[in-house]
Design an enzyme around this catalytic site. Structure first.
Site, PDB file in Angstrom:
ATOM      1  CB  THR A   1      -0.908   0.012   1.245  1.00 27.62           C
ATOM      2  OG1 THR A   1      -1.679  -1.177   1.270  1.00 27.62           O
ATOM      3  CG2 THR A   1      -1.825   1.215   1.234  1.00 27.62           C
ATOM      4  CB  THR A   2       3.676   2.322   2.186  1.00 29.28           C
ATOM      5  OG1 THR A   2       2.887   2.009   3.341  1.00 29.28           O
ATOM      6  CG2 THR A   2       4.461   3.598   2.452  1.00 29.28           C
TER       7      THR A   2
ATOM      8  CE1 TYR B   1     -15.792  -2.016  -5.269  1.00 33.75           C
ATOM      9  CE2 TYR B   1     -15.871  -3.951  -6.680  1.00 33.75           C
ATOM     10  CZ  TYR B   1     -16.385  -2.721  -6.293  1.00 33.75           C
ATOM     11  OH  TYR B   1     -17.488  -2.225  -6.927  1.00 33.75           O
TER      12      TYR B   1
ATOM     13  CE1 TYR C   1      -1.574  -4.834   6.012  1.00 26.13           C
ATOM     14  CE2 TYR C   1      -1.038  -4.550   3.691  1.00 26.13           C
ATOM     15  CZ  TYR C   1      -1.333  -4.009   4.920  1.00 26.13           C
ATOM     16  OH  TYR C   1      -1.392  -2.643   5.082  1.00 26.13           O
TER      17      TYR C   1
ATOM     18  NE  ARG D   1      -4.759   2.034   2.795  1.00 28.96           N
ATOM     19  CZ  ARG D   1      -4.300   3.037   2.044  1.00 28.96           C
ATOM     20  NH1 ARG D   1      -4.756   3.203   0.826  1.00 28.96           N
ATOM     21  NH2 ARG D   1      -3.399   3.861   2.509  1.00 28.96           N
TER      22      ARG D   1
ATOM     23  CE  LYS E   1       1.556  -3.968   7.257  1.00 32.60           C
ATOM     24  NZ  LYS E   1       1.840  -3.190   6.018  1.00 32.60           N
TER      25      LYS E   1
ATOM     26  CB  ILE F   1       5.232  -4.494   7.987  1.00 30.49           C
ATOM     27  CG1 ILE F   1       5.784  -5.924   8.089  1.00 30.49           C
ATOM     28  CG2 ILE F   1       5.366  -3.970   6.556  1.00 30.49           C
ATOM     29  CD1 ILE F   1       5.073  -6.938   7.195  1.00 30.49           C
TER      30      ILE F   1
END
Length: 296
Positions: free
Chosen positions: A44-45, A107, A133, A138, A161, A203
């Site tokens: 994402t980052t 989604y 994760y 998100r 994570k 993380i």
């Protein structure tokens, strides 16, 4: 444990709309010098949602090439399509990563059974260590501790994570799989309590800017130096809070620009940080001595 310590959720540098490969190589060396335990690119980052497949693979390849086994690479390879997640993970495996970070499908909001089968299919298709994760804010879906416990019987899954933001769920996760898998904080602000519960690391978004401090925090926790670790944690709280003022990675890229580490260029639909929030962020950076002189 295969992965432990402070692992950076690595930003992707851009220049005139393209991946800035030289800047990315500098970031890899920077993290090696500053004690980061692993690079976690294309998450994402790293703005993975705006990278095409060739760019995604190129970012991973640069991290593997430049690190030259001096630091582990845990590449983001998730997708909301199981077929695509398998393809991305196979590609990363061929490039030579140490493991894959695989986000829950987003989604389409699968059921818990769908999540289990998604990860099960991945494990059957690839031969690489994987970290699950979970970031419901998100993805729109939360993988429960019960489902992760089911997956813990599959050897490929070496860690989680966890970025659910709910300490009660994190505590339950430890009770179910803490002895079987590494549990990593996916929220910088919760690193200290997660480590106190038995976490193996973080993380981290903040590690893009303060890698040494994040490494020190986790290393102190792992060594049982809790009072020293608490002081480091407290010194970092204002930064963690400021980096949540807008959608990640807008604040961290802004902070890296203000600190002179990296251009703050992002790809649409991400836009520059608002003036008011930039001022708030700048005050925190100034108090920590992180502003470059011309930014003051």
């Amino acid at each position: 444990m295969l992965f432990s310590g402070s692992m950076v959720a690595l930003v992707t540098p851009f220049k005139a709309g393209k991946i800035d490969e030289s800047a990315l190589r500098r970031l890899v060396d920077f993290h090696i010098q500053e004690g980061t335990a692993a690079l976690v690119p294309t998450g994402t980052t790293g703005e993975s949602a705006t990278l095409d497949h060739s760019e995604h693979e190129r970012v991973i390849a640069i991290c593997v090439e430049q690190s030259a086994r001096r630091i582990k690479v845990l590449a983001g390879t998730g997708s909301n399509s199981t077929h695509e997640a398998i393809r991305l993970t196979k590609s990363a495996m061929a490039i030579g990563v140490d493991g894959a970070l695989v986000i829950t499908p987003y989604y389409n909001r699968p059921t818990q059974e769908g999540l289990f089968r998604h990860y099960e299919a991945l494990a059957m298709a690839v031969d690489i260590p994987m970290v699950i994760y979970n970031v419901p804010v998100r993805t729109g879906v939360n993988i429960t501790p019960q489902t992760i416990e089911r997956l813990s019987s599959i050897a490929a899954f070496v860690g989680v994570k966890e970025a659910c933001g709910q300490m009660s769920q994190i505590i339950e996760l430890f009770s179910r799989v803490g002895s079987k898998m590494g549990i990593y904080s996916g929220d910088d602000l919760l690193t200290y309590p997660v480590m106190a519960l038995g976490g193996a690391g973080v993380i981290s978004v903040s590690a893009n800017l303060v890698p040494r401090k994040m490494a020190d925090l986790v290393e102190l926790c792992l060594a049982g130096e809790w009072e020293k670790a608490r002081l480091v944690h407290e010194s970092l709280v204002p930064l963690h809070m400021a980096l949540g003022l807008e959608t990640n990675p807008i604040p961290i890229k802004t902070a890296m620009g203000l600190s002179g580490i990296l251009s703050n260029e992002m790809r649409l639909p991400l836009v520059p940080m608002s003036d008011g929030n930039t001022q708030s962020l700048s005050k925190v950076l100034d108090a920590m001595g992180l502003l470059k002189k011309e930014s003051k």
